[in-house]
Write a protein that holds these residues in place. Structure first.
Motif, PDB file in Angstrom:
ATOM      1  N   VAL A 157       0.991  -1.342   0.024  1.00 53.32           N
ATOM      2  CA  VAL A 157      -0.237   0.114  -0.459  1.00 53.32           C
ATOM      3  C   VAL A 157       0.906   1.156  -0.117  1.00 53.32           C
ATOM      4  O   VAL A 157       0.586   2.172  -0.542  1.00 53.32           O
ATOM      5  N   GLU A 186      -7.186   6.432   2.607  1.00 52.25           N
ATOM      6  CA  GLU A 186      -6.521   5.508   1.466  1.00 52.25           C
ATOM      7  C   GLU A 186      -5.717   4.391   0.977  1.00 52.25           C
ATOM      8  O   GLU A 186      -5.818   4.220   0.106  1.00 52.25           O
ATOM      9  N   SER A 218      -8.432   3.084  -1.306  1.00 46.78           N
ATOM     10  CA  SER A 218      -8.651   3.393  -2.407  1.00 46.78           C
ATOM     11  C   SER A 218      -8.045   2.262  -3.440  1.00 46.78           C
ATOM     12  O   SER A 218      -7.465   1.422  -3.173  1.00 46.78           O
ATOM     13  N   ASP A 219      -8.392   2.375  -4.426  1.00 50.84           N
ATOM     14  CA  ASP A 219      -8.663   0.964  -6.182  1.00 50.84           C
ATOM     15  C   ASP A 219      -6.898   0.582  -5.854  1.00 50.84           C
ATOM     16  O   ASP A 219      -7.411  -0.270  -6.620  1.00 50.84           O
ATOM     17  N   LYS A 220      -6.635   2.609  -6.276  1.00 46.29           N
ATOM     18  CA  LYS A 220      -5.226   1.835  -6.381  1.00 46.29           C
ATOM     19  C   LYS A 220      -4.708   1.136  -5.724  1.00 46.29           C
ATOM     20  O   LYS A 220      -3.828   0.022  -6.328  1.00 46.29           O
ATOM     21  N   ASN A 221      -4.760   1.091  -4.816  1.00 46.09           N
ATOM     22  CA  ASN A 221      -3.823   0.573  -3.470  1.00 46.09           C
ATOM     23  C   ASN A 221      -4.270  -0.744  -3.618  1.00 46.09           C
ATOM     24  O   ASN A 221      -4.080  -1.759  -3.249  1.00 46.09           O
ATOM     25  N   GLU A 265      -5.628  -2.086  -5.849  1.00 45.07           N
ATOM     26  CA  GLU A 265      -5.557  -3.166  -6.876  1.00 45.07           C
ATOM     27  C   GLU A 265      -3.532  -3.796  -6.892  1.00 45.07           C
ATOM     28  O   GLU A 265      -3.274  -4.643  -7.286  1.00 45.07           O
ATOM     29  N   TYR A 266      -3.089  -3.058  -6.173  1.00 46.54           N
ATOM     30  CA  TYR A 266      -1.642  -2.880  -6.264  1.00 46.54           C
ATOM     31  C   TYR A 266      -1.372  -4.145  -4.970  1.00 46.54           C
ATOM     32  O   TYR A 266      -0.889  -5.062  -5.532  1.00 46.54           O
ATOM     33  N   LYS A 319      -1.918  -7.664  -6.950  1.00 44.41           N
ATOM     34  CA  LYS A 319      -0.744  -7.748  -7.515  1.00 44.41           C
ATOM     35  C   LYS A 319       0.090  -8.134  -6.337  1.00 44.41           C
ATOM     36  O   LYS A 319       1.139  -9.151  -7.077  1.00 44.41           O
TER      37      LYS A 319
END
Length: 545
Positions: free
Chosen positions: A136, A304, A307-310, A312-313, A316
């Motif tokens: 994250v 935060e 969040s969608d970005k975190n 997704e990461y 992965k």
């Protein structure tokens, strides 16, 4: 029968001592003892580090940075421990089986939740920090969660054991009165173990301060971050300034911890605020201030992390750990396992060397470090230099254990070339102070009468030690050695991060090159090592009794 059992126990302890000595000697053969162990400028660097120790940088700029960094270190530790206590209480109660009725449900609850506690405490907090930062990104919550998870696992296991050790009579009386499970917990179990729970939590909080300081290694702030920057710039006088801030912080927490424990053991009721109430109010204020600082000053936003970005990461990253989209995961490769197991053996050798060095240093310093030796209470012999030796050695113990292993390793790696020896020395330096303090307290708790009888017959100091003190304290000494070896085993991977060899160095490289399945393989080896250490330590402790 009792005498026969006692002789058998002494025989077991003697054999165990010989075995541990032989294992330590075996570990020394893993090092090539020659001049190549040192860097070309290793000795001059050692002198520079020592010069920085006796002449630290006390400029206004460094002092202000030290105060600010000390507060960050403290705030992270307080926030992490507050979450750890919540986690430990919930999972520890479930792991104790006190809320279950049937024997099957109780056993299932114990096995399942103790397994969770065992997993979370087996992985070092710095490893958790690496994983959170990788998943994250840099955030104060990475440090907080990295502290909360393993410390919660440690506290939860101890809390569960305390609840299981509660006498049956009070609980049976409450059950016969028709008390519910929640009432049994509130009015039966907790009143009997609450003081011990708080006392042990305060001890772990002191450890969390040191752990919080090393979170800088993954890019998070605090005293460790300033130490790391100063070491990179070879400003050893500043390094020791920040180390002294850390030592003062640990000492203050230790004093506060003693104050809390003293308040818990007082039986007399006082009018107004008692020490216990004052400590509780101070604790609540510290927790509120720490979370407020993290939320406002550090601007850490919990949501935060989601969040969608975190997310997704994180998918992965954790997907990579289990080998998704990887045709040849390292944990399915025989060659990778062979290399990892070789590193595991090296890590084992490092841990054995470390506890061996710490034991030798503690053995030669523990006698003058005991208060009843210094004041002549144990041997009826008072010498003018006893208190001087006592003060010097006790200060050395505080200094030794206040500096985290990783910080010791950061400095030692400037003197020795990368390998197992600098890691073992760093671990030994930290644990020497802990072991010496614990051993000295064992001697202080001894019955002085047999030792005085030996002294009155004209026995020398060496005879008093080997025929009076050592046979009495040896079982406790061995127990503490084994306990600290377990702790060292969990920490060996951390000193490897700065080039001390073993699993830690390879783990750092795997993280740097995003070799996710290699990370998983190394973590599996690390956990296997910890489990073996727990089993070996528990088995040998039984032999000591």
């Amino acid at each position: 029968m009792l005498g026969r059992k006692s002789v058998f126990g002494m025989y077991n302890r003697f054999l165990l001592t010989l075995l541990l000595t032989a294992v330590f000697v075996w570990s020394l053969y893993s090092i090539q003892w020659n001049a190549d162990l040192f860097h070309a400028g290793g000795i001059p660097t050692l002198l520079q580090i020592f010069e920085g120790l006796i002449q630290p940088d006390l400029s206004a700029e460094v002092l202000m940075k030290g105060i600010e960094s000390a507060w960050i270190t403290l705030a992270y530790a307080v926030a992490g421990m507050s979450l750890a206590v919540i986690y430990a209480l919930i999972v520890g109660i479930l792991a104790s089986g006190t809320l279950t009725s049937s024997r099957v449900a109780r056993l299932t609850s114990k096995v399942f939740f103790r397994g969770i506690l065992g997993f979370t405490r087996s992985i070092h907090e710095l490893i958790w920090a690496w994983l959170f930062v990788a998943a994250v990104g840099l955030s104060p919550y990475a440090a907080i969660f990295a502290l909360a998870i393993p410390y919660g696992g440690i506290l939860g296991r101890i809390f569960a054991d305390m609840l299981n050790d509660v006498p049956d009579q009070p609980i049976t009386a409450l059950k016969s009165a028709g008390a519910s499970k929640l009432q049994l917990l509130t009015y039966g179990y907790f009143p009997l173990v609450w003081a011990d729970m708080i006392s042990y939590t305060m001890y772990r909080f002191e450890c969390a301060i040191r752990s919080s300081a090393i979170m800088s290694f993954v890019g998070l702030g605090g005293l460790g971050y300033q130490i790391q920057l100063s070491l990179a710039d070879l400003k050893y006088d500043q390094v020791w300034s920040y180390v002294f801030f850390l030592i003062v912080l640990v000492i203050l927490v230790d004093v506060w911890s003693n104050f809390v424990r003293k308040g818990l053991t007082e039986r007399k009721r006082r009018k107004g605020f008692s020490p216990g109430w004052l400590s509780l109010l101070f604790t609540l204020l510290l927790v509120v201030c720490s979370w407020g600082f993290i939320k406002v000053t550090e601007n850490a936003q919990f949501f935060e992390l989601l969040s969608d970005k975190n997310i997704e990461y994180a998918k992965k990253f954790f997907g990579g750990l289990i080998g998704l989209n990887d045709a040849t995961p390292a944990f399915f490769n025989a060659g990778s396992w062979a290399a990892a197991l070789k590193l595991t053996l090296e890590t084992l050798e490092m841990s054995i060397m470390a506890i061996g060095f710490a034991t030798i240093a503690a053995f030669f310093t523990v006698i003058p470090a005991a208060r009843n030796i210094a004041n002549g209470g144990l041997t009826s012999s008072k010498k003018w230099y006893n208190w001087i030796l006592y003060g010097i050695i006790r200060i050395t113990y505080i200094f030794s254990r206040s500096v985290p292993e990783l910080v010791w390793a950061m400095m030692i790696i400037f003197i020795f070339k990368p390998g197992l020896l600098p890691g073992a020395i760093a671990l030994a330096l930290h644990n020497f102070g802990i072991l010496g303090k614990l051993w000295a307290e064992v001697i202080e708790d001894m019955d002085p009468r047999p030792i005085r009888n030996l002294a009155s017959t004209g026995a020398s100091k060496i005879q008093i030690f080997f025929y009076g003190i050592l046979p009495t304290v040896l079982p406790r000494f061995l127990t503490y050695i084994l306990y600290r070896w377990e702790v060292i085993m969990r920490t060996t991977i951390v000193v490897g991060f700065v080039g001390a060899g073993g699993l830690g160095m390879e783990f750092k490289l795997a993280m740097s090159y995003f070799q996710y399945t290699e990370i998983t393989l190394l973590l599996l080896c690390y956990m296997i090592l910890v489990i073996i250490a727990d089993f070996a330590s528990e088995s040998t402790r039984k032999a000591v009794k």
